[in-house]
Motif scaffolding. Structure first.
Motif, short mmCIF file in Angstrom:
data_model
loop_
_atom_site.label_atom_id
_atom_site.label_comp_id
_atom_site.label_asym_id
_atom_site.label_seq_id
_atom_site.Cartn_x
_atom_site.Cartn_y
_atom_site.Cartn_z
N ASN A 1 8.21 -6.59 18.85
CA ASN A 1 9.03 -5.55 19.45
C ASN A 1 8.63 -4.19 18.89
OD1 ASN A 1 10.31 -5.34 16.93
ND2 ASN A 1 12.32 -5.98 17.68
N PRO A 2 9.14 -3.08 19.43
CA PRO A 2 8.67 -1.76 18.99
C PRO A 2 8.77 -1.53 17.48
CG PRO A 2 9.91 -1.55 21.03
CD PRO A 2 10.06 -2.98 20.59
N GLU A 3 9.86 -1.99 16.87
CA GLU A 3 10.03 -1.74 15.43
C GLU A 3 9.04 -2.56 14.62
OE1 GLU A 3 10.79 0.40 12.61
OE2 GLU A 3 12.17 0.74 14.28
N GLU A 4 8.77 -3.79 15.02
CA GLU A 4 7.76 -4.56 14.30
C GLU A 4 6.38 -3.96 14.51
OE1 GLU A 4 7.77 -8.89 13.51
OE2 GLU A 4 6.01 -8.93 14.83
N THR A 5 6.12 -3.49 15.70
CA THR A 5 4.83 -2.86 15.98
C THR A 5 4.61 -1.67 15.04
OG1 THR A 5 4.87 -3.55 18.30
CG2 THR A 5 3.44 -1.70 17.74
N ARG A 6 5.62 -0.80 14.94
CA ARG A 6 5.51 0.35 14.03
C ARG A 6 5.34 -0.11 12.59
NH1 ARG A 6 9.15 2.70 17.86
NH2 ARG A 6 10.94 1.66 16.95
N SER A 7 6.13 -1.11 12.20
CA SER A 7 6.11 -1.56 10.81
C SER A 7 4.75 -2.16 10.45
CB SER A 7 7.21 -2.61 10.59
OG SER A 7 8.49 -2.06 10.84
N MET B 1 2.07 0.55 10.08
CA MET B 1 2.24 1.37 8.89
C MET B 1 1.97 0.57 7.61
SD MET B 1 2.66 4.38 9.85
CE MET B 1 2.93 5.03 8.20
N LEU B 2 2.41 -0.68 7.57
CA LEU B 2 2.21 -1.50 6.37
C LEU B 2 0.74 -1.87 6.19
CD1 LEU B 2 5.33 -3.83 6.60
CD2 LEU B 2 4.95 -2.00 4.96
N ALA B 3 -0.05 -1.76 7.26
CA ALA B 3 -1.48 -2.06 7.15
C ALA B 3 -2.19 -1.10 6.22
CB ALA B 3 -2.13 -2.04 8.53
N GLY B 4 -1.68 0.15 6.13
CA GLY B 4 -2.20 1.09 5.15
C GLY B 4 -3.32 2.02 5.61
N HIS B 5 -3.85 1.86 6.81
CA HIS B 5 -4.94 2.70 7.29
C HIS B 5 -4.36 3.87 8.09
CE1 HIS B 5 -7.58 -0.51 5.97
NE2 HIS B 5 -6.88 -1.37 6.70
N GLU B 6 -3.86 4.87 7.37
CA GLU B 6 -3.08 5.93 8.01
C GLU B 6 -3.87 6.71 9.06
OE1 GLU B 6 -0.03 7.97 5.29
OE2 GLU B 6 -1.56 7.25 3.90
N LYS B 7 -5.11 7.09 8.74
CA LYS B 7 -5.89 7.90 9.68
C LYS B 7 -6.24 7.11 10.93
CE LYS B 7 -7.90 11.03 6.25
NZ LYS B 7 -9.16 11.57 5.65
N LYS C 1 0.83 -1.20 0.00
CA LYS C 1 0.00 0.00 0.00
C LYS C 1 0.87 1.26 0.00
CE LYS C 1 -3.83 -2.40 2.19
NZ LYS C 1 -4.76 -2.49 3.33
N PRO C 2 0.35 2.38 -0.53
CA PRO C 2 1.17 3.60 -0.64
C PRO C 2 1.84 4.02 0.66
CG PRO C 2 -0.87 3.85 -1.88
CD PRO C 2 -0.98 2.55 -1.14
N SER C 3 1.11 3.94 1.76
CA SER C 3 1.71 4.34 3.04
C SER C 3 2.82 3.38 3.43
CB SER C 3 0.64 4.37 4.14
OG SER C 3 0.06 3.09 4.31
N GLY C 4 2.64 2.09 3.12
CA GLY C 4 3.69 1.11 3.40
C GLY C 4 4.93 1.36 2.56
N LEU C 5 4.74 1.71 1.29
CA LEU C 5 5.88 2.00 0.42
C LEU C 5 6.63 3.23 0.92
CD1 LEU C 5 7.57 1.55 -2.09
CD2 LEU C 5 5.86 2.83 -3.41
N ARG C 6 5.91 4.26 1.31
CA ARG C 6 6.57 5.46 1.83
C ARG C 6 7.36 5.14 3.10
NH1 ARG C 6 1.56 7.77 0.33
NH2 ARG C 6 0.82 7.70 2.49
N PHE C 7 6.80 4.27 3.92
CA PHE C 7 7.46 3.87 5.17
C PHE C 7 8.79 3.17 4.87
CE2 PHE C 7 8.04 0.54 8.45
CZ PHE C 7 8.13 1.34 9.58
N VAL C 8 8.77 2.24 3.92
CA VAL C 8 9.99 1.50 3.58
C VAL C 8 11.01 2.42 2.91
CG1 VAL C 8 10.91 -0.37 2.16
CG2 VAL C 8 8.76 -0.69 3.39
N GLN C 9 10.54 3.28 2.02
CA GLN C 9 11.45 4.20 1.34
C GLN C 9 12.12 5.16 2.32
OE1 GLN C 9 8.79 5.89 -1.59
NE2 GLN C 9 9.53 4.52 -3.21
N PHE D 1 13.08 -6.19 12.19
CA PHE D 1 12.14 -6.21 13.30
C PHE D 1 11.83 -7.65 13.69
CE2 PHE D 1 9.96 -5.27 9.29
CZ PHE D 1 9.04 -6.33 9.17
N THR D 2 11.31 -7.83 14.90
CA THR D 2 11.23 -9.16 15.50
C THR D 2 9.95 -9.34 16.30
OG1 THR D 2 13.63 -9.35 15.64
CG2 THR D 2 12.36 -10.70 17.16
N HIS D 3 9.47 -10.59 16.38
CA HIS D 3 8.42 -10.93 17.33
C HIS D 3 8.70 -12.29 17.96
CE1 HIS D 3 6.69 -12.85 13.61
NE2 HIS D 3 6.41 -13.82 14.47
N LEU D 4 8.09 -12.51 19.10
CA LEU D 4 8.08 -13.81 19.75
C LEU D 4 6.78 -14.48 19.34
CD1 LEU D 4 9.23 -12.82 23.36
CD2 LEU D 4 10.62 -13.12 21.29
#
Length: 538
Positions: free
Chosen positions: A302-308, A311-317, A17-25, A433-436
């Motif tokens: 972990n925090p980075e996976e949570t953020r990722s 953001m990758l979900a695409g529902h910015e609002k 999704k566009p928001s996910g692409l912007r996040f990765v870029q 990023f990581t999860h258990l």
């Protein structure tokens, strides 16, 4: 139709999704995709088969291409570039154990190497033909895909080993039962492959790993047929099931699998909560697990996976509103997402959910409810498709995993992530990023994802991956972890197996392989490094 050069069915497409692409870029910079090969160009490279004719064996070039690689990153790069390297000389699709038996006899007669093939989902190099002067036969169990028998009184179901996850659950559901084994590869992987690779499912807290489900079955070996009876429990010597679990096709071809099934649950729901930070989250889920709270699944990002993930979900609002709300509740930038499942009888499920909520709130966490849990449930098998969405924009994604005791969870996670970052090379960044994902009273699995930009060529991209894979694997064993918690050993992980098994353990494994497969023609090079098994060239 299933993709010949990637994951899953070609009808399933989940673009970034566009928001996910912007996040990765923003984290990695803009990237340039590498060119994809066309199927016809690959078919043109398939050499003539070296196999003698057999009524069960097809030497058609396309079927050989479609069974030549798994789903590891080197496999992906080989398929996308069109540089497969080696192909099986033919593919057999038997329908019965008797036909498998005949094929093994034929392979012995004609000195053929045999590679067992389940769903083709291996991410560790289990099913790739190796360079050899001997012809190679890939033996697919795809047509052995039915529920053979259901013993309702003992709750034992017998399946053909090639039955994929959806068909396992559909056929059981029609009878009022569930197996409950849901690896991320569930869409394509098979019940025999789960046993052969000793896999773990997402709801193993309720249903157990495959070793708790596997009750017995049938294995066709070069020595003959091995029948493993389904006995509730036994003190009569070593458990033969344990020899076959995780054997990865080296000792025989699993043709029938007997599993312990469970009546369908009355209710099931998935929930999401957030903890203020990583240390709090780890202590919280450790306490829930060691208290044996009867959840069906529990994972923490972990925090980075949570953020990722948000953001990758695409529902910015919606995500922005969620961030503000959680910030007001004490879960700020270092928050960690916790996902858990509650499955079973209604009364027990209500009690379990209440206990989980109490523990989360007592730790300063925030319970969001079932909305995000339902989103997780809907997309729980889509993660492998993320590679397609990132690839078309010039990015590569891969994963690795382990399991360690609780005291090593955080040190191992940090070491693994840092090892990958340090091997990016050429000033490149890696998003890690990581999860258990599977929790036990003793410890937890650690599942790490990393994203990086494609290099200028396929060989350079592969070399970058190899450096990161090597570093991550060394970090795993240095921190007391298993080289694989759920993906098996294959060929990619074989160099590190000795760190877990030791010299005597490795010798025992070699002895078992030598007994069941004296000529060592089954899946050579897989599980243990035995370069002398095949006559390699080049």
């Amino acid at each position: 139709m299933r993709r010949w050069n990637g994951w899953g069915d070609s009808a399933n497409n989940y673009p970034l999704k566009p928001s996910g692409l912007r996040f990765v870029q923003a984290r990695l910079g803009r990237a340039e995709p590498l060119p994809d090969a066309e199927l016809q160009s690959v078919l043109d490279k398939v050499p003539a088969s070296r196999l003698a004719a057999h009524p069960l064996v097809s030497t058609d070039p396309e079927i050989r291409v479609r069974h030549a690689r798994g789903q590891s990153l080197p496999d992906w790069l080989a398929m996308r570039s069109g540089e497969f390297g080696h192909f099986p000389d033919g593919v057999a699709e038997p329908e019965t154990s008797g036909e498998v038996r005949k094929l093994l006899s034929w392979a012995e007669q004609h000195d053929v190497v045999v590679i067992p093939y389940g769903g083709g989902t291996s991410v560790a190099g289990h099913i790739n033909p190796q360079p050899s002067s001997k012809p190679v036969l890939t033996l697919s169990l795809a047509r052995m895909n039915r529920l053979v028998e259901l013993d309702r009184e003992s709750q034992i179901a017998t399946f053909g080993a090639g039955t994929p996850g959806p068909q396992v659950e559909q056929q059981l559901r029609e009878q009022g039962y569930v197996l409950g084994h849901f690896p991320q590869s569930w869409e394509l992987s098979t019940i025999g492959g789960w046993v052969a690779s000793r896999s773990s499912g997402q709801q193993s807290m309720r249903y157990g790993r495959i070793e708790q489900m596997f009750a017995g079955g049938k294995v066709e070996t070069p020595r003959g047929t091995l029948e493993i009876p389904a006995i509730p429990a036994s003190s009569a010597g070593p458990d033969i099931r344990e020899i076959i679990l995780g054997s990865e096709g080296r000792m025989g071809i699993i043709t029938e699998v007997k599993v312990r099934v469970t009546p369908l649950p009355e209710t099931e729901s998935f929930h999401v909560a957030f903890a203020p930070n990583w240390d709090t989250a780890v202590e919280l889920v450790r306490g829930m697990t060691q208290a044996r709270l009867p959840l069906s699944m529990l994972r923490v990002s972990n925090p980075e996976e949570t953020r990722s993930h948000l953001m990758l979900a695409g529902h910015e609002k919606l995500v922005s509103v969620l961030h503000r709300y959680l910030g007001l509740r004490g879960c700020g930038d270092e928050k960690c997402m916790i996902t858990f499942g509650v499955t079973g009888e209604r009364r027990q499920s209500r009690q379990t959910l209440a206990a989980a909520r109490q523990r989360i709130r007592g730790a300063g966490g925030v319970v969001i409810g079932t909305l995000l849990g339902k989103k997780w449930e809907e997309s729980r098998f889509r993660s492998p498709y993320l590679r397609h969405g990132l690839w078309e924009h010039g990015y590569v994604v891969d994963t690795f995993e382990t399991a360690v005791n609780w005291k090593q969870v955080t040190p191992a996670m940090k070491a693994m992530e840092q090892a990958v970052r340090e091997q990016a090379g050429d000033g490149e960044q890696v998003h890690v990023f990581t999860h258990l994902s599977h929790l036990y009273p003793q410890g937890s699995s650690i599942y790490t994802t990393y994203v990086f930009r494609c290099s200028a060529s396929y060989p350079e991209t592969l070399a970058r991956w190899q450096a990161m894979k090597q570093a991550a694997s060394e970090a795993i064993v240095a921190n007391g972890g298993t080289i694989s918690h759920q993906h098996g050993v294959g060929r990619d992980h074989a160099p590190w197996l000795i760190h877990e098994k030791g010299q005597e353990g490795m010798a025992a494994i070699r002895s078992l392989i030598g007994h069941f497969d004296p000529q060592q023609r089954l899946n050579p090079g897989c599980l243990i490094q035995d370069s002398d098994v095949t006559d390699k060239q080049g």
